[in-house]
Scaffold this motif. Structure first.
Motif, PDB file in Angstrom:
ATOM      1  N   LYS A  12     -82.182  12.263  -3.246  1.00 18.40           N
ATOM      2  CA  LYS A  12     -81.787  13.506  -2.689  1.00 18.40           C
ATOM      3  C   LYS A  12     -80.595  13.939  -3.479  1.00 18.40           C
ATOM      4  CE  LYS A  12     -80.489  15.862   1.852  1.00 18.40           C
ATOM      5  NZ  LYS A  12     -80.208  15.554   3.176  1.00 18.40           N
ATOM      6  N   LYS A  13     -79.688  13.016  -3.764  1.00 13.05           N
ATOM      7  CA  LYS A  13     -78.636  13.431  -4.583  1.00 13.05           C
ATOM      8  C   LYS A  13     -78.836  13.936  -6.040  1.00 13.05           C
ATOM      9  CE  LYS A  13     -74.646  10.117  -3.941  1.00 13.05           C
ATOM     10  NZ  LYS A  13     -74.302   9.066  -4.066  1.00 13.05           N
ATOM     11  N   ARG A  14     -79.891  13.141  -6.684  1.00 19.51           N
ATOM     12  CA  ARG A  14     -80.423  13.911  -7.850  1.00 19.51           C
ATOM     13  C   ARG A  14     -81.007  15.211  -7.823  1.00 19.51           C
ATOM     14  NH1 ARG A  14     -84.786  10.585 -10.841  1.00 19.51           N
ATOM     15  NH2 ARG A  14     -86.428  11.692  -9.427  1.00 19.51           N
ATOM     16  N   ALA A  15     -81.857  15.540  -6.744  1.00 18.71           N
ATOM     17  CA  ALA A  15     -82.714  16.803  -6.504  1.00 18.71           C
ATOM     18  C   ALA A  15     -81.409  17.906  -6.386  1.00 18.71           C
ATOM     19  CB  ALA A  15     -83.650  16.771  -5.449  1.00 18.71           C
ATOM     20  N   ASN A  16     -80.225  17.627  -5.759  1.00 17.40           N
ATOM     21  CA  ASN A  16     -79.279  18.566  -5.404  1.00 17.40           C
ATOM     22  C   ASN A  16     -78.311  18.635  -6.503  1.00 17.40           C
ATOM     23  OD1 ASN A  16     -80.411  18.991  -3.116  1.00 17.40           O
ATOM     24  ND2 ASN A  16     -79.351  17.527  -1.756  1.00 17.40           N
ATOM     25  N   SER A  17     -78.398  17.676  -7.676  1.00 16.85           N
ATOM     26  CA  SER A  17     -77.181  17.858  -8.398  1.00 16.85           C
ATOM     27  C   SER A  17     -77.212  18.952  -9.562  1.00 16.85           C
ATOM     28  CB  SER A  17     -77.399  16.451  -9.237  1.00 16.85           C
ATOM     29  OG  SER A  17     -78.860  16.342 -10.106  1.00 16.85           O
ATOM     30  N   ASN A  18     -78.216  19.884  -9.367  1.00 19.07           N
ATOM     31  CA  ASN A  18     -78.366  20.858 -10.612  1.00 19.07           C
ATOM     32  C   ASN A  18     -78.644  20.313 -11.783  1.00 19.07           C
ATOM     33  OD1 ASN A  18     -78.757  23.497 -11.374  1.00 19.07           O
ATOM     34  ND2 ASN A  18     -76.459  23.939 -11.425  1.00 19.07           N
ATOM     35  N   PHE A  19     -79.941  19.119 -11.473  1.00 15.26           N
ATOM     36  CA  PHE A  19     -80.228  18.466 -12.822  1.00 15.26           C
ATOM     37  C   PHE A  19     -80.591  19.079 -14.024  1.00 15.26           C
ATOM     38  CE2 PHE A  19     -83.887  19.028 -10.285  1.00 15.26           C
ATOM     39  CZ  PHE A  19     -84.705  19.289 -11.339  1.00 15.26           C
ATOM     40  N   LYS A  20     -81.221  20.139 -13.761  1.00 18.66           N
ATOM     41  CA  LYS A  20     -81.860  20.931 -14.945  1.00 18.66           C
ATOM     42  C   LYS A  20     -80.509  21.548 -15.882  1.00 18.66           C
ATOM     43  CE  LYS A  20     -85.931  22.472 -12.914  1.00 18.66           C
ATOM     44  NZ  LYS A  20     -87.051  22.942 -13.134  1.00 18.66           N
ATOM     45  N   HIS A  21     -79.382  21.663 -15.403  1.00 20.95           N
ATOM     46  CA  HIS A  21     -77.978  22.053 -16.204  1.00 20.95           C
ATOM     47  C   HIS A  21     -77.236  20.778 -16.823  1.00 20.95           C
ATOM     48  CE1 HIS A  21     -79.190  26.013 -15.480  1.00 20.95           C
ATOM     49  NE2 HIS A  21     -79.069  25.953 -14.091  1.00 20.95           N
ATOM     50  N   LYS A  22     -77.936  19.607 -16.549  1.00 23.47           N
ATOM     51  CA  LYS A  22     -77.016  18.500 -16.988  1.00 23.47           C
ATOM     52  C   LYS A  22     -77.812  17.982 -18.024  1.00 23.47           C
ATOM     53  CE  LYS A  22     -74.586  17.755 -12.803  1.00 23.47           C
ATOM     54  NZ  LYS A  22     -73.923  17.048 -11.798  1.00 23.47           N
ATOM     55  N   LYS A  23     -77.273  17.626 -19.134  1.00 26.92           N
ATOM     56  CA  LYS A  23     -77.958  16.871 -20.305  1.00 26.92           C
ATOM     57  C   LYS A  23     -77.532  15.663 -20.711  1.00 26.92           C
ATOM     58  CE  LYS A  23     -80.024  21.004 -21.367  1.00 26.92           C
ATOM     59  NZ  LYS A  23     -81.530  21.000 -21.324  1.00 26.92           N
ATOM     60  N   ILE A  24     -78.442  15.027 -21.000  1.00 23.69           N
ATOM     61  CA  ILE A  24     -78.253  13.451 -21.558  1.00 23.69           C
ATOM     62  C   ILE A  24     -77.738  13.878 -23.012  1.00 23.69           C
ATOM     63  CG2 ILE A  24     -79.141  11.244 -22.251  1.00 23.69           C
ATOM     64  CD1 ILE A  24     -78.676  11.731 -19.199  1.00 23.69           C
ATOM     65  N   ASN A  25     -76.833  12.940 -23.663  1.00 24.65           N
ATOM     66  CA  ASN A  25     -76.424  13.104 -25.081  1.00 24.65           C
ATOM     67  C   ASN A  25     -77.493  12.475 -25.884  1.00 24.65           C
ATOM     68  OD1 ASN A  25     -75.518  12.849 -27.569  1.00 24.65           O
ATOM     69  ND2 ASN A  25     -73.345  12.397 -26.906  1.00 24.65           N
ATOM     70  N   PHE A  26     -78.452  13.170 -26.200  1.00 26.45           N
ATOM     71  CA  PHE A  26     -79.723  12.629 -26.935  1.00 26.45           C
ATOM     72  C   PHE A  26     -79.304  12.231 -28.232  1.00 26.45           C
ATOM     73  CE2 PHE A  26     -82.781  14.797 -23.683  1.00 26.45           C
ATOM     74  CZ  PHE A  26     -82.868  13.872 -23.093  1.00 26.45           C
ATOM     75  N   LEU A  27     -78.227  12.897 -28.920  1.00 27.09           N
ATOM     76  CA  LEU A  27     -77.845  12.479 -30.210  1.00 27.09           C
ATOM     77  C   LEU A  27     -77.547  11.136 -30.379  1.00 27.09           C
ATOM     78  CD1 LEU A  27     -75.753  15.766 -31.519  1.00 27.09           C
ATOM     79  CD2 LEU A  27     -78.181  15.033 -32.232  1.00 27.09           C
ATOM     80  N   SER A  28     -76.664  10.785 -29.396  1.00 31.68           N
ATOM     81  CA  SER A  28     -76.439   9.186 -29.115  1.00 31.68           C
ATOM     82  C   SER A  28     -77.422   8.473 -28.879  1.00 31.68           C
ATOM     83  CB  SER A  28     -75.168   9.010 -27.971  1.00 31.68           C
ATOM     84  OG  SER A  28     -74.052   9.683 -28.228  1.00 31.68           O
ATOM     85  N   LEU A  29     -78.261   8.692 -28.392  1.00 37.39           N
ATOM     86  CA  LEU A  29     -79.658   7.945 -28.100  1.00 37.39           C
ATOM     87  C   LEU A  29     -80.637   7.818 -29.444  1.00 37.39           C
ATOM     88  CD1 LEU A  29     -81.507   6.354 -26.341  1.00 37.39           C
ATOM     89  CD2 LEU A  29     -82.493   8.610 -25.170  1.00 37.39           C
ATOM     90  N   LEU A  30     -80.805   8.900 -30.165  1.00 39.09           N
ATOM     91  CA  LEU A  30     -81.225   9.009 -31.505  1.00 39.09           C
ATOM     92  C   LEU A  30     -80.806   7.999 -32.499  1.00 39.09           C
ATOM     93  CD1 LEU A  30     -81.924  12.856 -31.951  1.00 39.09           C
ATOM     94  CD2 LEU A  30     -83.632  11.087 -31.467  1.00 39.09           C
ATOM     95  N   LYS A  31     -79.231   8.209 -32.449  1.00 40.44           N
ATOM     96  CA  LYS A  31     -78.518   7.380 -33.356  1.00 40.44           C
ATOM     97  C   LYS A  31     -79.020   5.699 -32.984  1.00 40.44           C
ATOM     98  CE  LYS A  31     -73.844   6.335 -34.778  1.00 40.44           C
ATOM     99  NZ  LYS A  31     -72.551   6.505 -34.859  1.00 40.44           N
ATOM    100  N   LEU A  32     -78.839   5.409 -31.679  1.00 34.91           N
ATOM    101  CA  LEU A  32     -78.961   3.951 -31.289  1.00 34.91           C
ATOM    102  C   LEU A  32     -80.419   3.649 -31.686  1.00 34.91           C
ATOM    103  CD1 LEU A  32     -78.395   1.631 -29.176  1.00 34.91           C
ATOM    104  CD2 LEU A  32     -79.631   2.738 -27.545  1.00 34.91           C
ATOM    105  N   LEU A  33     -81.540   4.541 -31.345  1.00 36.57           N
ATOM    106  CA  LEU A  33     -82.948   4.127 -31.790  1.00 36.57           C
ATOM    107  C   LEU A  33     -83.049   3.854 -33.372  1.00 36.57           C
ATOM    108  CD1 LEU A  33     -84.926   6.641 -29.552  1.00 36.57           C
ATOM    109  CD2 LEU A  33     -84.729   4.299 -29.151  1.00 36.57           C
TER     110      LEU A  33
END
Length: 185
Positions: A12-33
């Motif tokens: 419920k928290k995740r669904a109510n969090s306006n999740f579509k406007h929150k982004k994971i830092n994919f650049l950091s994830l790409l660097k890690l990979l």
């Protein structure tokens, strides 16, 4: 609190969090990979509902020649990963999850995993089927695997109830922070 109660609350928290406007830092994830993966076989999930959207990351990794695979749940509730090539059709399984065609089975070295809740010790609470935990357990008997959970910060709780079957993540990426488990890989 019981796992079922935590699932309801964090979903419920995740669904109510306006999740579509929150982004994971994919650049950091790409660097890690790039730093941590030698073989470019990655197991992803296809996002449903309010899960973190992985489609942009998948496309970026495809351009870098990573082999992308998605899970397929078998009749005996085992999970396997099959290659998913852009624009290939997906079938919806009985849980409502898109699955690739069973053409080329992949044994990933890295898993990008959805979750409903996590704690600072990188324990993950999933949807309750145990599919990822069983798959990881089986895979870790063959080789080391990098396990990366994706979540929103609102999904962090004080302590995830665990048992001997639950698998810890190596990293959890949120929109605010990267949580890392110290390990030798």
């Amino acid at each position: 609190m019981k796992k079922s109660q935590i699932r309801k609350i964090t979903l419920k928290k995740r669904a109510n969090s306006n999740f579509k406007h929150k982004k994971i830092n994919f650049l950091s994830l790409l660097k890690l990979l790039n730093q941590e993966t030698k073989d470019k076989k990655i197991g992803f999930y296809y996002p449903i509902g309010s899960e973190i959207c992985t489609l942009e990351l998948i496309e970026n990794l495809r351009k870098k020649k990573y082999i992308i695979s998605l899970p397929v749940v078998d009749k005996n509730f085992d999970m396997s990963f099959y290659e998913w090539v852009k624009n290939n059709p997906l079938n919806i399984n009985k849980f409502g999850i898109p699955e690739p065609l069973r053409s080329r089975k992949i044994i990933p070295s890295t898993l990008i995993i959805p979750l409903l809740a996590f704690d600072i010790n990188l324990n993950r609470l999933g949807y309750g089927g145990g599919f990822y935990d069983r798959f990881i357990n089986k895979l870790e008997k063959l080789k080391k695997i990098l396990k990366i959970g994706l979540a929103l910060s609102c999904q962090k709780i004080n302590k995830v109830p665990t048992d001997k079957f639950d698998k810890k993540m190596n990293y959890i990426f949120t929109e605010n922070k990267v949580y890392k488990w110290e390990y030798s890989f």
